[in-house]
Write an enzyme that holds these catalytic residues in place. Structure first.
Site, mmCIF file in Angstrom:
data_model
loop_
_atom_site.group_PDB
_atom_site.id
_atom_site.type_symbol
_atom_site.label_atom_id
_atom_site.label_comp_id
_atom_site.label_asym_id
_atom_site.label_seq_id
_atom_site.Cartn_x
_atom_site.Cartn_y
_atom_site.Cartn_z
ATOM 1 N N GLY A 35 -3.311 -6.527 6.088
ATOM 2 C CA GLY A 35 -4.340 -5.639 6.606
ATOM 3 C C GLY A 35 -5.222 -6.217 7.689
ATOM 4 N N THR A 87 0.863 -1.171 0.000
ATOM 5 C CA THR A 87 0.000 0.000 0.000
ATOM 6 C C THR A 87 0.899 1.220 0.000
ATOM 7 O OG1 THR A 87 -1.944 0.942 1.093
ATOM 8 C CG2 THR A 87 -0.194 0.186 2.513
ATOM 9 N N THR A 110 1.275 -0.300 6.488
ATOM 10 C CA THR A 110 1.255 -1.115 5.286
ATOM 11 C C THR A 110 1.544 -2.552 5.689
ATOM 12 O OG1 THR A 110 2.425 -1.614 3.205
ATOM 13 C CG2 THR A 110 3.671 -0.441 4.891
ATOM 14 N N GLY A 111 0.925 -3.496 5.002
ATOM 15 C CA GLY A 111 1.195 -4.891 5.337
ATOM 16 C C GLY A 111 -0.061 -5.731 5.313
ATOM 17 N N ARG A 169 -13.845 -7.282 -0.229
ATOM 18 C CA ARG A 169 -13.018 -7.252 0.972
ATOM 19 C C ARG A 169 -12.486 -5.850 1.236
ATOM 20 N NH1 ARG A 169 -7.283 -5.757 1.674
ATOM 21 N NH2 ARG A 169 -6.567 -6.766 3.587
ATOM 22 N N VAL A 170 -12.490 -5.440 2.505
ATOM 23 C CA VAL A 170 -11.904 -4.175 2.936
ATOM 24 C C VAL A 170 -10.939 -4.483 4.063
ATOM 25 C CG1 VAL A 170 -12.339 -1.927 3.963
ATOM 26 C CG2 VAL A 170 -13.942 -2.845 2.268
ATOM 27 N N GLY A 171 -9.738 -3.978 3.962
ATOM 28 C CA GLY A 171 -8.730 -4.247 4.974
ATOM 29 C C GLY A 171 -8.560 -3.110 5.954
ATOM 30 N N ASP A 172 -7.335 -2.912 6.394
ATOM 31 C CA ASP A 172 -7.063 -1.922 7.435
ATOM 32 C C ASP A 172 -7.075 -0.484 6.946
ATOM 33 O OD1 ASP A 172 -4.532 -2.724 6.036
ATOM 34 O OD2 ASP A 172 -3.749 -1.055 7.212
#
Length: 285
Positions: free
Chosen positions: A217, A165, A214-215, A192-195
């Site tokens: 999520g 990201t 970043t990473g 899908r939604v991450g961090d």
């Protein structure tokens, strides 16, 4: 003005030098702005426009073959905005800024976020697939139909991965802003939604400073990584110690991988990661 930007944590890039040049350009563009909000938005805009990063153009395809973008933005005064799961929107950070400045909300998602973007003159219906992403998608076999949700879930669970990201944190005249933008994780289940658009996970800011993560999520969200990093700043840790401690705690608790940049309100910079690489650039005084 002081700004730090990152291009994502993960495997070493195939062409680090050109990526670093874009990161340096993004940091310089942010440093030329007059306030911290404009600085992080300008920097992230440049990274979203480059197919070398997993944000905007070049974002990761989800299980139905569509790239969806997410972004979040926050200031030291608790102003915040985020947008998630947007097909066809390159400059997700611009939509996050609209949510923050023009709506009473902190998060808008999906096609309604796309409609909001269009209403404020942000380009939509953009083909976000880079040549590299097109090639990777074309090589896949036995792709389930988009309507077969259970089939897509089983298929994507086996193939889902990667973590990358972009983000920026800036301070100008004592005012802090943090921003993060992403194209998600490769072959995540559609929707899908991450961090990244979650306050305290992908981004956070307070009077003490700000952070962008970043990473992986899902695990970043579980430990609210950026809130933890900024909390360490608030407790008196240096920016570098805050970054290192936050990543160490994430690894200890989840066994996962991530990176974080931290910028103190005094302009001090910290960064840490437990992946193979994370490129960073700084600018300003």
């Amino acid at each position: 003005m002081r700004i730090v930007v990152h291009g994502g944590a993960g495997s070493p890039p195939e062409a680090p030098e050109p990526r670093q040049q874009v990161l340096d350009e993004a940091a310089a563009a942010g440093a030329a702005e007059v306030d911290s909000i404009s600085a992080v938005v300008a920097a992230v805009n440049i990274l979203e426009s480059s197919p070398r990063f997993n944000a905007g153009v070049g974002g990761a395809i989800q299980s139905d073959g569509i790239v969806r973008t997410d972004a979040g933005l926050m200031t030291d005064t608790l102003d915040a905005g985020a947008a998630a799961a947007m097909p066809g929107v390159c400059h997700a950070i611009d939509v996050a800024r609209v949510v923050m400045e023009e709506t009473p909300h902190v998060l808008v998602s999906g096609v309604h976020a796309v409609d909001l973007a269009a209403a404020f003159g942000i380009e939509t219906a953009v083909d976000l697939r880079s040549d590299r992403i097109r090639e990777k998608w074309a090589e896949l076999e036995h792709v389930p139909e988009a309507t077969d949700v259970r089939g897509q879930l089983d298929w994507s669970t086996e193939k889902f991965g990667g973590h990358d990201t972009v983000g920026a944190v800036a301070v100008a005249d004592g005012r802090v802003a943090a921003a993060t933008s992403t194209g998600g994780r490769w072959l995540a289940l559609a929707g899908r939604v991450g961090d990244v658009p979650q306050i305290g996970s992908g981004f956070y800011a307070s009077p003490a400073g700000g952070a962008s993560a970043t990473g992986a999520g899902e695990d970043i969200a579980k430990v609210t990584l950026t809130r933890r990093a900024v909390g360490l700043l608030e407790a008196g840790e240096t920016a570098q110690n805050a970054a290192e401690l936050a990543i160490g705690e994430l690894e200890e608790r989840t066994g996962s991988e991530a990176g974080v940049i931290v910028l103190g309100a005094d302009g001090s910079v910290g960064s840490a990661y437990n992946t193979d690489a994370m490129q960073v650039s700084e600018a300003g005084e």
